[in-house]
Enzyme design. Structure first.
Site, PDB file in Angstrom:
ATOM      1  CG  HIS A  39      -6.879  16.346  -0.153  1.00  0.00           C
ATOM      2  ND1 HIS A  39      -5.906  16.935   0.591  1.00  0.00           N
ATOM      3  CD2 HIS A  39      -6.254  15.353  -0.852  1.00  0.00           C
ATOM      4  CE1 HIS A  39      -4.749  16.333   0.347  1.00  0.00           C
ATOM      5  NE2 HIS A  39      -4.945  15.370  -0.510  1.00  0.00           N
ATOM      6  CD  GLU A  77      -6.610  19.845   3.154  1.00  0.00           C
ATOM      7  OE1 GLU A  77      -5.924  20.709   3.699  1.00  0.00           O
ATOM      8  OE2 GLU A  77      -6.268  19.288   2.089  1.00  0.00           O
ATOM      9  CG  ASN A 130      -0.988  17.929   0.438  1.00  0.00           C
ATOM     10  OD1 ASN A 130      -0.531  17.283   1.378  1.00  0.00           O
ATOM     11  ND2 ASN A 130      -1.665  17.378  -0.532  1.00  0.00           N
ATOM     12  CB  SER A 140      -2.596  16.016  -3.481  1.00  0.00           C
ATOM     13  OG  SER A 140      -2.918  14.705  -3.264  1.00  0.00           O
TER      14      SER A 140
HETATM   15  N1  CAA Z   1      -5.812  -0.256   7.500  1.00  0.00           N
HETATM   16  C1  CAA Z   1      -5.828  -0.917   8.683  1.00  0.00           C
HETATM   17  N2  CAA Z   1      -4.761  -1.029   9.491  1.00  0.00           N
HETATM   18  C2  CAA Z   1      -3.617  -0.429   9.087  1.00  0.00           C
HETATM   19  C3  CAA Z   1      -3.510   0.286   7.877  1.00  0.00           C
HETATM   20  C4  CAA Z   1      -4.675   0.364   7.059  1.00  0.00           C
HETATM   21  N3  CAA Z   1      -4.687   1.000   5.883  1.00  0.00           N
HETATM   22  N4  CAA Z   1      -2.260   0.774   7.763  1.00  0.00           N
HETATM   23  C5  CAA Z   1      -1.572   0.374   8.850  1.00  0.00           C
HETATM   24  N5  CAA Z   1      -2.400  -0.351   9.639  1.00  0.00           N
HETATM   25  C6  CAA Z   1      -2.077  -1.008  10.876  1.00  0.00           C
HETATM   26  C7  CAA Z   1      -0.699  -1.653  10.847  1.00  0.00           C
HETATM   27  O1  CAA Z   1      -0.710  -2.883  10.169  1.00  0.00           O
HETATM   28  C8  CAA Z   1      -0.413  -1.818  12.310  1.00  0.00           C
HETATM   29  O2  CAA Z   1      -1.060  -2.992  12.782  1.00  0.00           O
HETATM   30  P1  CAA Z   1      -0.303  -3.979  13.822  1.00  0.00           P
HETATM   31  O3  CAA Z   1      -0.295  -3.193  15.100  1.00  0.00           O
HETATM   32  O4  CAA Z   1      -1.202  -5.162  13.873  1.00  0.00           O
HETATM   33  O5  CAA Z   1       1.035  -4.258  13.258  1.00  0.00           O
HETATM   34  C9  CAA Z   1      -1.097  -0.583  12.919  1.00  0.00           C
HETATM   35  O6  CAA Z   1      -1.985  -0.057  11.924  1.00  0.00           O
HETATM   36  C10 CAA Z   1      -0.131   0.493  13.289  1.00  0.00           C
HETATM   37  O7  CAA Z   1       0.709   0.694  12.213  1.00  0.00           O
HETATM   38  P2  CAA Z   1       2.260   0.846  12.369  1.00  0.00           P
HETATM   39  O8  CAA Z   1       2.744   0.109  13.557  1.00  0.00           O
HETATM   40  O9  CAA Z   1       2.896   0.592  11.037  1.00  0.00           O
HETATM   41  O10 CAA Z   1       2.493   2.358  12.570  1.00  0.00           O
HETATM   42  P3  CAA Z   1       1.825   3.621  13.211  1.00  0.00           P
HETATM   43  O11 CAA Z   1       1.363   3.414  14.594  1.00  0.00           O
HETATM   44  O12 CAA Z   1       2.845   4.651  12.911  1.00  0.00           O
HETATM   45  O13 CAA Z   1       0.495   3.912  12.333  1.00  0.00           O
HETATM   46  C11 CAA Z   1       0.010   5.309  10.457  1.00  0.00           C
HETATM   47  C12 CAA Z   1       0.487   3.935  10.937  1.00  0.00           C
HETATM   48  C13 CAA Z   1      -1.428   5.581  10.905  1.00  0.00           C
HETATM   49  C14 CAA Z   1       0.047   5.286   8.931  1.00  0.00           C
HETATM   50  C15 CAA Z   1       0.965   6.426  11.058  1.00  0.00           C
HETATM   51  O14 CAA Z   1       2.305   6.092  10.826  1.00  0.00           O
HETATM   52  C16 CAA Z   1       0.731   7.801  10.501  1.00  0.00           C
HETATM   53  O15 CAA Z   1      -0.182   8.516  10.914  1.00  0.00           O
HETATM   54  N6  CAA Z   1       1.604   8.208   9.557  1.00  0.00           N
HETATM   55  C17 CAA Z   1       1.506   9.507   8.906  1.00  0.00           C
HETATM   56  C18 CAA Z   1       0.655   9.354   7.703  1.00  0.00           C
HETATM   57  C19 CAA Z   1       0.415  10.666   7.010  1.00  0.00           C
HETATM   58  O16 CAA Z   1       1.070  11.680   7.245  1.00  0.00           O
HETATM   59  N7  CAA Z   1      -0.557  10.667   6.081  1.00  0.00           N
HETATM   60  C20 CAA Z   1      -0.811  11.822   5.280  1.00  0.00           C
HETATM   61  C21 CAA Z   1       0.095  11.815   4.112  1.00  0.00           C
HETATM   62  S1  CAA Z   1      -0.108  13.196   3.087  1.00  0.00           S
HETATM   63  C22 CAA Z   1      -1.440  12.792   2.178  1.00  0.00           C
HETATM   64  O17 CAA Z   1      -1.980  11.738   2.191  1.00  0.00           O
HETATM   65  C23 CAA Z   1      -1.949  13.893   1.330  1.00  0.00           C
HETATM   66  C24 CAA Z   1      -1.454  13.943  -0.013  1.00  0.00           C
HETATM   67  O18 CAA Z   1      -2.184  14.498  -0.756  1.00  0.00           O
HETATM   68  C25 CAA Z   1      -0.104  13.525  -0.499  1.00  0.00           C
END
Ligand code: CAA
Length: 341
Positions: free
Chosen positions: A136, A148, A187, A115
């Site tokens: 990424h 990315e 990022n 990252s």
């Molecule tokens: N695989 C399958 N299903 C998953 C899962 C996974 N890995 N993670 C969550 N789910 C499921 C949940 O269990 C939930 O299922 P149910 O409806 O049966 O309960 C469903 O997906 C929806 O999840 P939530 O209700 O918890 O929440 P949500 O609708 O907000 O979706 C999310 C979850 C997709 C993670 C969403 O919150 C999201 O997009 N969050 C932002 C994540 C983000 O910004 N990621 C980038 C981070 S930065 C990065 O990664 C780069 C770095 O280098 C640091």
């Protein structure tokens, strides 16, 4: 394709899962038995979830047959692509690349999911640097639609183009990152958001809850900003901030350093900015909140910098922030909406 994934943490296991879903033969390596167990448990849980929601048209068991655990880096032999996804430790990554290169063919592509570390610096570990690129992924890899694709100074055009095609083959949107800048595109923007949010709290202007209320309910982000820091890991963010700061990019958050010292590493230990022991924290709408420009101002300036420096285009940046972070609008769409100048 035969793909080896090195590191079976949250990102490595998620990347292995995605490649297996799209019919690739996957080799998954980790040095630690515990990490392998945890990684496989995560993959099984996630595939069950996807199956429940009919988002995969094969059974989890059948997809799992395409993931083979390997316990030595010698076994990456025969892979067409090796993706490294170990913690953000420069020396650890370099030692892995050296070991991997000893065991693969001349034509094997080697990618890093880093990252924060420069692709060019990492590629120096290899004899054949043109085979190396950044791929990424975003957490969780199976749900986030963006990857990315980063060109280091030595990456050949052929390898870069192939990287883009590979990302399309696993049904993700590739965003080309044409210059190897710290934090790439998403990022660089996200670290500005994190730093602004931390500053608002550490200077006592707002609480964690007030910032996250603005993020969720006013900006429409899928998670609060501090919730996301917990979700991606306080330790991961601590290591990233150290690496990027040492290279001149200011991702600074004393609150993260403090949690890291106390061992409150976020979701994985069920405690970080929030208590996760009963599952995802509930973020309430608060009556007082920071304004969108207090949260996004520096991030918008960063997006403009990326365009001016020919790293990415306005359209790509908007697409990347929507698909990589799940935002309903791209960063430059927010800028227009809030008349940020
Ligand atoms: N695989 C399958 N299903 C998953 C899962 C996974 N890995 N993670 C969550 N789910 C499921 C949940 O269990 C939930 O299922 P149910 O409806 O049966 O309960 C469903 O997906 C929806 O999840 P939530 O209700 O918890 O929440 P949500 O609708 O907000 O979706 C999310 C979850 C997709 C993670 C969403 O919150 C999201 O997009 N969050 C932002 C994540 C983000 O910004 N990621 C980038 C981070 S930065 C990065 O990664 C780069 C770095 O280098 C640091």
């Amino acid at each position: 394709m035969k793909v080896a994934v090195i590191g079976s943490g949250v990102m490595g296991s998620g990347i292995a899962e995605v490649f297996a879903i799209y019919k690739n033969e996957v080799l998954l390596y980790d040095k630690y038995e515990e990490a392998i167990k945890k990684g496989l448990t995560n993959i099984k849980w996630s595939l069950e979830k996807l199956s429940e929601k009919r988002r995969i048209n094969e059974t989890p068991e059948s997809i799992l047959t395409r993931i083979q655990i390997i316990r030595s880096l010698e076994e990456v032999k025969g892979s067409e692509l090796v993706i490294e996804a170990v913690p953000e430790d420069f020396n650890l990554k370099v030692s892995i690349f050296k070991e991997v290169e000893k065991n693969v063919d001349y034509s094997t592509m080697i990618a890093t999911n880093t990252s924060s570390l420069p692709i060019t610096e990492l590629s120096m570990a290899l004899n054949k640097r043109e085979r190396f690129l950044g791929l990424h992924f975003f957490n969780p890899p199976v749900l986030m639609g963006l990857v990315e694709v980063i060109k280091g100074n030595y990456t050949s055009s052929e390898v870069f183009e192939k990287g883009i095609e590979i990302v399309k083959s696993i049904k993700k949107e590739p965003i080309p990152v044409r210059k190897d800048v710290i934090g790439f595109v998403v990022n660089r923007i996200l670290f500005r958001v994190f730093t602004s949010a931390c500053k608002l709290v550490s200077e006592g202007k707002y609480t964690v809850q007030e910032v996250d209320s603005a993020a969720k309910y006013t900006l429409g982000f899928p998670m609060g900003i501090f919730e996301l820091l917990d979700y991606t890991g306080i330790d991961t963010n601590y290591l990233i901030s150290k690496e990027v700061k040492s290279r001149g990019f200011n991702f600074d958050c004393p609150l993260i350093n403090d949690l890291y010292t106390k061992g409150y590493l976020g979701t994985k230990v069920k405690k970080g900015f929030y208590d996760w022991s009963a599952g995802r924290p509930i973020i309430q709408k608060t009556s007082r909140e920071p304004s969108p420009s207090e949260i996004l101002g520096d991030a918008i300036d960063e997006a403009v910098w990326l365009i001016k420096n020919n790293v990415s285009t306005e359209d790509e940046i908007n697409k990347a922030t929507k698909l990589g972070l799940g935002w309903p609008k791209g960063i430059l769409e927010y800028a227009k909406e809030i008349n940020y100048v």
